[in-house]
Design a protein around this motif. Structure first.
Motif, mmCIF file in Angstrom:
data_model
loop_
_atom_site.group_PDB
_atom_site.id
_atom_site.type_symbol
_atom_site.label_atom_id
_atom_site.label_comp_id
_atom_site.label_asym_id
_atom_site.label_seq_id
_atom_site.Cartn_x
_atom_site.Cartn_y
_atom_site.Cartn_z
ATOM 1 N N LYS A 1 38.105 15.544 79.589
ATOM 2 C CA LYS A 1 37.753 17.049 79.331
ATOM 3 C C LYS A 1 37.461 17.770 80.915
ATOM 4 C CE LYS A 1 36.177 16.382 74.744
ATOM 5 N NZ LYS A 1 35.361 16.666 73.692
ATOM 6 N N THR A 2 37.005 16.824 81.591
ATOM 7 C CA THR A 2 36.812 17.611 83.019
ATOM 8 C C THR A 2 37.454 16.769 84.218
ATOM 9 O OG1 THR A 2 34.853 16.286 83.207
ATOM 10 C CG2 THR A 2 34.460 18.237 82.185
ATOM 11 N N VAL B 1 40.873 22.593 81.118
ATOM 12 C CA VAL B 1 41.546 23.729 80.763
ATOM 13 C C VAL B 1 41.571 24.793 81.806
ATOM 14 C CG1 VAL B 1 41.557 23.370 78.160
ATOM 15 C CG2 VAL B 1 39.633 24.557 79.566
ATOM 16 N N GLN B 2 40.798 24.777 82.743
ATOM 17 C CA GLN B 2 40.531 25.440 83.821
ATOM 18 C C GLN B 2 41.337 25.394 85.048
ATOM 19 O OE1 GLN B 2 36.143 25.319 84.309
ATOM 20 N NE2 GLN B 2 36.245 27.682 83.899
ATOM 21 N N LEU B 3 42.045 24.109 84.973
ATOM 22 C CA LEU B 3 42.945 23.794 86.375
ATOM 23 C C LEU B 3 44.000 24.440 86.520
ATOM 24 C CD1 LEU B 3 42.828 19.885 85.765
ATOM 25 C CD2 LEU B 3 41.739 21.410 87.546
ATOM 26 N N MET C 1 45.213 13.456 86.435
ATOM 27 C CA MET C 1 44.215 13.601 85.684
ATOM 28 C C MET C 1 44.416 13.076 84.008
ATOM 29 S SD MET C 1 41.585 16.692 84.814
ATOM 30 C CE MET C 1 42.152 17.366 83.118
ATOM 31 N N ASP C 2 43.790 12.217 83.555
ATOM 32 C CA ASP C 2 44.104 11.579 82.288
ATOM 33 C C ASP C 2 44.014 12.900 81.159
ATOM 34 O OD1 ASP C 2 44.048 10.846 79.569
ATOM 35 O OD2 ASP C 2 43.230 8.877 80.279
ATOM 36 N N THR C 3 45.212 13.113 80.315
ATOM 37 C CA THR C 3 44.992 14.338 79.660
ATOM 38 C C THR C 3 43.951 14.195 78.549
ATOM 39 O OG1 THR C 3 46.803 13.405 77.966
ATOM 40 C CG2 THR C 3 47.557 14.959 79.976
ATOM 41 N N ASN C 4 43.453 13.242 78.353
ATOM 42 C CA ASN C 4 42.174 13.005 77.101
ATOM 43 C C ASN C 4 40.993 13.258 77.810
ATOM 44 O OD1 ASN C 4 43.986 12.087 75.303
ATOM 45 N ND2 ASN C 4 43.771 9.943 76.119
#
Length: 174
Positions: free
Chosen positions: A6-7, A58-60, A1-4
């Protein structure tokens, strides 16, 4: 996932290895001949366990912790029938017999996700591997296929992006 981002669009699945994928992709030509449609890429064949959809990045880590709490024994899973879902025009591989560990895996995973307050798609679990999309068939049985079995030793957390999947985490079974 791209760190930029949000989901992430995520789900838990059984991820067969190259041998099992090869066996399942062998079902596609005869099924395509009778049903038409679009063949799913061999490298994307999987059996979804629990679909979550969009999850905040942030929930991953919390999601991975919830999955790591699953305590289910390894098992053998055999796909031995092809079926057609007319409502979404999909031809899929299905097991004739459900190992109790598979049902336990889904149940434990769902319970852990609920305990950790994750929302997910709740419906009766019907294990399948989509082989063809945009297919057309009747209610008649599809041709018989050679059984494809594998020893399930793990499940994975996948991110769905465009037409590919990326493994975010692997979780070993006992």
């Amino acid at each position: 996932m791209d760190t930029n981002d949000k989901t992430a669009r995520v789900f838990f699945a059984l991820w067969p290895d190259r041998t099992e994928r090869g066996g399942l992709s062998g079902w596609q030509p005869p099924l395509l001949a009778c049903c038409g449609g679009r063949v799913m890429r061999t490298d994307t064949l999987h059996a979804t366990l629990v679909f979550l959809g969009e999850v905040e990045a942030v929930q991953l880590e919390a999601l991975k912790l919830a999955a790591a709490e699953v305590s289910v024994a390894r098992f053998e899973l055999c796909f031995d029938e092809a079926h057609y879902w007319g409502h979404n025009h999909i031809v899929y591989a299905a097991p004739r017999t459900l190992p109790p560990q598979l049902i336990e895996l889904v149940r434990e995973l769902e319970q852990n996700l609920l305990r950790h307050r994750f929302a997910f798609e709740r419906r009766e679990y019907k294990p399948h591997i989509t082989l063809l999309r945009n297919a057309h068939w009747t209610d008649k049985p599809l041709p018989g296929m050679s059984q494809v079995c594998w020893h399930v030793r793990e499940f994975v957390l996948l991110e769905s992006a465009a037409s590919s999947y990326r493994i975010l985490a692997r979780f070993c079974l006992m």
